[in-house]
Motif scaffolding. Structure first.
Motif, PDB file in Angstrom:
ATOM      1  N   ASP A 197       9.721 -12.134  -9.742  1.00  0.00           N
ATOM      2  CA  ASP A 197      10.851 -12.877  -9.767  1.00  0.00           C
ATOM      3  C   ASP A 197      10.902 -13.441  -8.222  1.00  0.00           C
ATOM      4  N   GLY A 198      11.286 -14.654  -8.070  1.00  0.00           N
ATOM      5  CA  GLY A 198      11.706 -14.982  -6.885  1.00  0.00           C
ATOM      6  C   GLY A 198      10.190 -15.658  -6.271  1.00  0.00           C
ATOM      7  N   PHE A 199      10.008 -15.967  -5.095  1.00  0.00           N
ATOM      8  CA  PHE A 199       8.767 -16.748  -4.547  1.00  0.00           C
ATOM      9  C   PHE A 199       8.434 -16.036  -3.074  1.00  0.00           C
ATOM     10  N   ASN A 200       7.049 -15.805  -3.087  1.00  0.00           N
ATOM     11  CA  ASN A 200       6.740 -15.119  -1.811  1.00  0.00           C
ATOM     12  C   ASN A 200       5.131 -15.286  -1.699  1.00  0.00           C
ATOM     13  N   ALA A 201       4.719 -16.247  -0.556  1.00  0.00           N
ATOM     14  CA  ALA A 201       3.576 -16.611  -0.383  1.00  0.00           C
ATOM     15  C   ALA A 201       3.342 -16.289   1.214  1.00  0.00           C
ATOM     16  N   ALA A 202       2.153 -16.172   1.551  1.00  0.00           N
ATOM     17  CA  ALA A 202       1.802 -15.559   2.830  1.00  0.00           C
ATOM     18  C   ALA A 202       0.510 -16.340   3.346  1.00  0.00           C
ATOM     19  N   CYS A 203       0.327 -16.470   4.687  1.00  0.00           N
ATOM     20  CA  CYS A 203      -0.732 -16.976   5.295  1.00  0.00           C
ATOM     21  C   CYS A 203      -1.135 -16.092   6.487  1.00  0.00           C
ATOM     22  N   TYR A 204      -2.505 -15.617   6.558  1.00  0.00           N
ATOM     23  CA  TYR A 204      -2.721 -14.706   7.719  1.00  0.00           C
ATOM     24  C   TYR A 204      -4.370 -15.185   8.320  1.00  0.00           C
ATOM     25  N   HIS A 205      -4.570 -14.550   9.386  1.00  0.00           N
ATOM     26  CA  HIS A 205      -5.917 -14.839   9.928  1.00  0.00           C
ATOM     27  C   HIS A 205      -7.003 -14.037   9.195  1.00  0.00           C
ATOM     28  N   LYS A 206      -7.982 -14.540   9.204  1.00  0.00           N
ATOM     29  CA  LYS A 206      -9.004 -14.267   8.293  1.00  0.00           C
ATOM     30  C   LYS A 206      -9.414 -12.718   8.703  1.00  0.00           C
ATOM     31  N   ASN A 207      -9.252 -12.400  10.091  1.00  0.00           N
ATOM     32  CA  ASN A 207      -9.635 -10.967  10.466  1.00  0.00           C
ATOM     33  C   ASN A 207      -8.777  -9.801   9.942  1.00  0.00           C
ATOM     34  N   LEU A 208      -7.679 -10.353   9.232  1.00  0.00           N
ATOM     35  CA  LEU A 208      -6.891  -9.441   8.568  1.00  0.00           C
ATOM     36  C   LEU A 208      -7.123  -9.193   7.116  1.00  0.00           C
ATOM     37  N   GLU A 209      -8.270  -9.979   6.579  1.00  0.00           N
ATOM     38  CA  GLU A 209      -8.550  -9.970   5.128  1.00  0.00           C
ATOM     39  C   GLU A 209      -8.791  -8.396   4.963  1.00  0.00           C
ATOM     40  N   PRO A 210      -9.867  -8.079   5.646  1.00  0.00           N
ATOM     41  CA  PRO A 210     -10.203  -6.452   5.191  1.00  0.00           C
ATOM     42  C   PRO A 210      -9.156  -5.503   4.985  1.00  0.00           C
ATOM     43  N   PHE A 211      -8.072  -5.434   5.776  1.00  0.00           N
ATOM     44  CA  PHE A 211      -7.026  -4.612   5.770  1.00  0.00           C
ATOM     45  C   PHE A 211      -6.030  -5.060   4.533  1.00  0.00           C
ATOM     46  N   MET A 212      -5.954  -6.528   4.311  1.00  0.00           N
ATOM     47  CA  MET A 212      -5.139  -6.969   3.172  1.00  0.00           C
ATOM     48  C   MET A 212      -5.928  -6.669   1.743  1.00  0.00           C
ATOM     49  N   ALA A 213      -7.083  -6.607   1.791  1.00  0.00           N
ATOM     50  CA  ALA A 213      -8.028  -6.473   0.596  1.00  0.00           C
ATOM     51  C   ALA A 213      -7.776  -4.959   0.250  1.00  0.00           C
ATOM     52  N   ARG A 214      -7.893  -4.245   1.253  1.00  0.00           N
ATOM     53  CA  ARG A 214      -8.012  -2.523   1.012  1.00  0.00           C
ATOM     54  C   ARG A 214      -6.523  -2.354   0.443  1.00  0.00           C
ATOM     55  N   GLY A 215      -5.562  -2.810   0.887  1.00  0.00           N
ATOM     56  CA  GLY A 215      -4.307  -2.500   0.320  1.00  0.00           C
ATOM     57  C   GLY A 215      -4.095  -3.193  -1.224  1.00  0.00           C
ATOM     58  N   ARG A 216      -4.893  -4.183  -1.482  1.00  0.00           N
ATOM     59  CA  ARG A 216      -4.750  -4.993  -2.992  1.00  0.00           C
ATOM     60  C   ARG A 216      -5.713  -3.838  -3.678  1.00  0.00           C
ATOM     61  N   ALA A 217      -6.591  -3.402  -3.319  1.00  0.00           N
ATOM     62  CA  ALA A 217      -7.488  -2.589  -3.996  1.00  0.00           C
ATOM     63  C   ALA A 217      -7.012  -0.988  -4.273  1.00  0.00           C
ATOM     64  N   LEU A 218      -6.171  -0.529  -3.291  1.00  0.00           N
ATOM     65  CA  LEU A 218      -5.485   0.544  -3.695  1.00  0.00           C
ATOM     66  C   LEU A 218      -4.315   0.678  -4.561  1.00  0.00           C
ATOM     67  N   ARG A 219      -3.796  -0.616  -4.712  1.00  0.00           N
ATOM     68  CA  ARG A 219      -2.499  -1.041  -5.492  1.00  0.00           C
ATOM     69  C   ARG A 219      -3.300  -1.189  -6.950  1.00  0.00           C
ATOM     70  N   ALA A 220      -4.361  -1.682  -7.029  1.00  0.00           N
ATOM     71  CA  ALA A 220      -5.052  -1.813  -8.188  1.00  0.00           C
ATOM     72  C   ALA A 220      -5.235  -0.305  -8.618  1.00  0.00           C
ATOM     73  N   GLU A 221      -5.559   0.474  -8.032  1.00  0.00           N
ATOM     74  CA  GLU A 221      -5.916   1.792  -8.332  1.00  0.00           C
ATOM     75  C   GLU A 221      -4.703   2.496  -8.802  1.00  0.00           C
ATOM     76  N   GLY A 222      -3.337   2.224  -8.698  1.00  0.00           N
ATOM     77  CA  GLY A 222      -2.453   2.873  -8.977  1.00  0.00           C
ATOM     78  C   GLY A 222      -1.816   3.566  -7.840  1.00  0.00           C
ATOM     79  N   LYS A 223      -2.066   3.315  -6.513  1.00  0.00           N
ATOM     80  CA  LYS A 223      -1.475   4.113  -5.564  1.00  0.00           C
ATOM     81  C   LYS A 223      -0.066   3.557  -5.258  1.00  0.00           C
ATOM     82  N   SER A 224       0.640   4.290  -4.887  1.00  0.00           N
ATOM     83  CA  SER A 224       1.821   4.034  -4.437  1.00  0.00           C
ATOM     84  C   SER A 224       2.208   3.547  -2.959  1.00  0.00           C
TER      85      SER A 224
END
Length: 226
Positions: free
Chosen positions: A104-131
């Protein structure tokens, strides 16, 4: 006879005054209500359409990026088929995360590529079902060990709002606005001089102070409240 004539003249005067007052009141009500009707019509006639294609996702997501960088920014996120993909290639310093069309709603984000490892790690953990709490704890430990890094000052631009209709001419999402998150790992109010709670609208404050995810929050006022 003279008395009767006087009464008739007085009654005619009262009728004339009442008619004049009614006409004046009607004119005032019309002049008061017409601008409201016109304003409502303008709102109703906005040239808006639903976000329903991958192209729509890209166009609206790029509104989170600085204007001069939009053409060359990379866009990733869920497509309309529900797959996490690269929606648009880019070659500058920004990565844009598109809105998830299933939420629901709208949410887009833009960040420096240096943050991608941190962001990608969060997505991977979320995909594993982590809270959210588990993700926070895991990344905290990985930041302490040096496995993950955040360059202090790295900023997340968030374009968000309650609606999912947008203007195809400008790509602006109806009712959406920007807010900014600037990461300063381990910072506290004592180390950088920013309060740990908002003191007024449009003022910066420090969230998650003292942790790997310490960041300055800045939420500009909506344009109609500036």
């Amino acid at each position: 006879m003279k008395h009767i004539l006087t009464v008739l003249i007085f009654n005619a005067f009262l009728i004339s005054c009442n008619s004049s007052d009614k006409a004046k009141t009607t004119t005032q009500e019309t002049s008061t209500t017409e601008p409201t009707t016109e304003s409502a019509s303008k709102d109703i006639n906005k040239n808006l359409k639903a976000i329903e294609t991958d192209e729509d996702l890209v166009a609206t997501a790029l509104m989170a990026a600085p204007e001069k960088s939009r053409l060359t920014s990379k866009v990733i996120g869920y497509n309309m088929a529900g797959e996490f993909v690269t929606l648009k290639e880019g070659d500058n310093e920004f990565i844009v995360l598109a809105d998830d069309p299933t939420k629901d709603g709208f949410n887009a984000a833009c960040y420096h590529k240096n943050l991608e490892p941190f962001m990608a790690r969060g997505r991977a953990l979320r995909a594993e079902g982590k809270s959210a709490e588990e993700i926070f704890t895991i990344r905290e430990e990985e930041m302490k060990s040096g496995k993950l890094k955040i360059t202090p000052g790295s900023t997340l631009h968030i374009y968000y709002g309650p609606n999912t209709m947008y203007d195809p001419e400008t790509a602006a999402v109806d009712g959406a606005q920007l807010r900014y998150v600037t990461y300063i790992p381990w910072a506290t109010s004592e180390t950088i001089g920013i309060p740990e709670a908002p003191t007024a609208p449009n003022h910066p404050w420090l969230m998650n102070a003292g942790t790997h995810r310490a960041h300055i929050m800045l939420s500009p006022l909506p344009k109609d409240k500036e």
